[in-house]
Motif scaffolding. Sequence first.
Motif, PDB file in Angstrom:
ATOM      1  N   GLY A   1      50.658  39.039  33.658  1.00 16.10           N
ATOM      2  CA  GLY A   1      50.813  39.624  34.992  1.00 16.10           C
ATOM      3  C   GLY A   1      50.198  41.001  35.088  1.00 16.10           C
ATOM      4  N   VAL A   2      50.401  41.820  34.050  1.00 16.34           N
ATOM      5  CA  VAL A   2      49.771  43.144  34.020  1.00 16.34           C
ATOM      6  C   VAL A   2      48.250  43.003  33.976  1.00 16.34           C
ATOM      7  N   GLY A   3      47.772  42.019  33.209  1.00 13.09           N
ATOM      8  CA  GLY A   3      46.330  41.779  33.136  1.00 13.09           C
ATOM      9  C   GLY A   3      45.736  41.405  34.479  1.00 13.09           C
ATOM     10  N   VAL A   4      46.399  40.502  35.190  1.00 12.52           N
ATOM     11  CA  VAL A   4      45.923  40.103  36.528  1.00 12.52           C
ATOM     12  C   VAL A   4      45.959  41.299  37.475  1.00 12.52           C
ATOM     13  N   GLY A   5      47.022  42.112  37.375  1.00 11.72           N
ATOM     14  CA  GLY A   5      47.127  43.292  38.224  1.00 11.72           C
ATOM     15  C   GLY A   5      46.006  44.289  37.981  1.00 11.72           C
ATOM     16  N   TYR A   6      45.674  44.505  36.706  1.00 12.82           N
ATOM     17  CA  TYR A   6      44.574  45.421  36.373  1.00 12.82           C
ATOM     18  C   TYR A   6      43.244  44.894  36.915  1.00 12.82           C
ATOM     19  N   ALA A   7      43.029  43.581  36.781  1.00 13.59           N
ATOM     20  CA  ALA A   7      41.779  43.003  37.281  1.00 13.59           C
ATOM     21  C   ALA A   7      41.662  43.183  38.792  1.00 13.59           C
ATOM     22  N   LEU A   8      42.761  43.018  39.509  1.00 13.57           N
ATOM     23  CA  LEU A   8      42.741  43.210  40.954  1.00 13.57           C
ATOM     24  C   LEU A   8      42.553  44.686  41.309  1.00 13.57           C
ATOM     25  N   ARG A   9      43.087  45.574  40.480  1.00 11.06           N
ATOM     26  CA  ARG A   9      42.865  47.003  40.700  1.00 11.06           C
ATOM     27  C   ARG A   9      41.385  47.359  40.565  1.00 11.06           C
ATOM     28  N   GLY A  10      40.682  46.593  39.741  1.00 12.27           N
ATOM     29  CA  GLY A  10      39.258  46.812  39.563  1.00 12.27           C
ATOM     30  C   GLY A  10      38.413  46.212  40.662  1.00 12.27           C
ATOM     31  N   SER A  11      39.046  45.817  41.772  1.00 13.13           N
ATOM     32  CA  SER A  11      38.355  45.212  42.924  1.00 13.13           C
ATOM     33  C   SER A  11      37.648  43.917  42.546  1.00 13.13           C
ATOM     34  N   GLY A  12      38.222  43.187  41.614  1.00 11.37           N
ATOM     35  CA  GLY A  12      37.739  41.855  41.262  1.00 11.37           C
ATOM     36  C   GLY A  12      38.935  40.932  41.165  1.00 11.37           C
ATOM     37  N   CYS A  13      38.796  39.857  40.441  1.00  6.63           N
ATOM     38  CA  CYS A  13      39.929  38.986  40.175  1.00  6.63           C
ATOM     39  C   CYS A  13      39.628  38.195  38.914  1.00  6.63           C
ATOM     40  N   CYS A  14      40.617  37.451  38.443  1.00  7.68           N
ATOM     41  CA  CYS A  14      40.487  36.709  37.183  1.00  7.68           C
ATOM     42  C   CYS A  14      39.960  35.296  37.390  1.00  7.68           C
ATOM     43  N   GLY A  15      39.453  35.018  38.568  1.00  9.09           N
ATOM     44  CA  GLY A  15      38.882  33.695  38.828  1.00  9.09           C
ATOM     45  C   GLY A  15      39.943  32.684  39.202  1.00  9.09           C
ATOM     46  N   GLY A  16      39.539  31.426  39.218  1.00  7.95           N
ATOM     47  CA  GLY A  16      40.482  30.346  39.506  1.00  7.95           C
ATOM     48  C   GLY A  16      41.043  30.418  40.908  1.00  7.95           C
ATOM     49  N   MET A  17      42.374  30.270  40.998  1.00 10.21           N
ATOM     50  CA  MET A  17      43.036  30.278  42.293  1.00 10.21           C
ATOM     51  C   MET A  17      42.876  31.609  43.005  1.00 10.21           C
ATOM     52  N   ASP A  18      42.698  32.692  42.233  1.00 17.95           N
ATOM     53  CA  ASP A  18      42.524  34.006  42.861  1.00 17.95           C
ATOM     54  C   ASP A  18      41.288  34.028  43.760  1.00 17.95           C
ATOM     55  N   ILE A  19      40.207  33.339  43.325  1.00 21.42           N
ATOM     56  CA  ILE A  19      38.999  33.289  44.156  1.00 21.42           C
ATOM     57  C   ILE A  19      39.295  32.585  45.475  1.00 21.42           C
TER      58      ILE A  19
END
Length: 285
Positions: free
Chosen positions: A124-142
């Motif tokens: 969850g922290v990893g996904v949050g950091y990726a979103l903070r970077g104005s990106g996402c971790c792929g998959g459903m997030d896209i």
Amino acid sequence: MNKAYKQYFDLIFGSTLLTLGIYLFVTPNGINFGGVIGLAQIIEIFLRRFIAIRSDANLVGMINFLINVPLFLIGYRVMSRRFCIKTMLSVAVQTLLLSVLPPLKAPLVEDVLLNCIFGAILCGVGVGYALRGSGCCGGMDIACMCLVKKYPDFKSGRLSIYVNAVLFSVCLFLFDLETTMYSIIFVAILYTVADRFHDQNINVAALIFTDVSTVQTEILQKMGRGVTFWNGYGAYTNHPKKILFCAVNKYEIGELQEIIHEQDPNAFVTFFVGPLIHGGFEKRL
């Protein structure tokens, strides 16, 4: 430039945390991650049943990458080019790490619930950091980001719930009820932690009370955000004040505060987090 470097650092760091959570806690305990990665886990199980694959080979990363390719192509037409590049970088980091890390022979601890909780927090922290970077971790997030961009009132969690309901129904037949329940707990904690940690797709309304007329001009020019203002008076001093109203995304608060402080260090500002906003508000993801 420093902001851009920080965003890429957050993205890579978050993607690494996510991958370590999967590697250390999810895979050794047979927990289904949900979403596209969870689908990749199920596909790998079926492939191993029908194809002779080395036991030390981890195919989840590569399968996840292949599923993300069509999602990326869809996202490229809807989202910004920078967002798509960052998302593919995140997926590439996940694929590389999941492919090269040797499989763990046993879970870190015997208690499955502890593995489930700590794995969900780390991911969850990893996904949050990726979103903070104005990106996402792929998959459903896209898919969720694209739907939010195209339909501002769309609830991003709705799609994840539908997809995960189907995946966990499949898990119920592939595994036992206990594993499926642990997977549901894992996903629930993961999304809760990620939502607490990131700033994306969270609306913020700002009321700014100032004597300086250039504040609204700077917000318009530097942020490209609309501002509505009216004239008011301080009840104690009876001095005239400009009252500005502006709506932004949560991750833009820092930039807004910087502009206000540069123009009027004595301005009084209040923020309202999470209001519903309709009409003419640009979602910046």
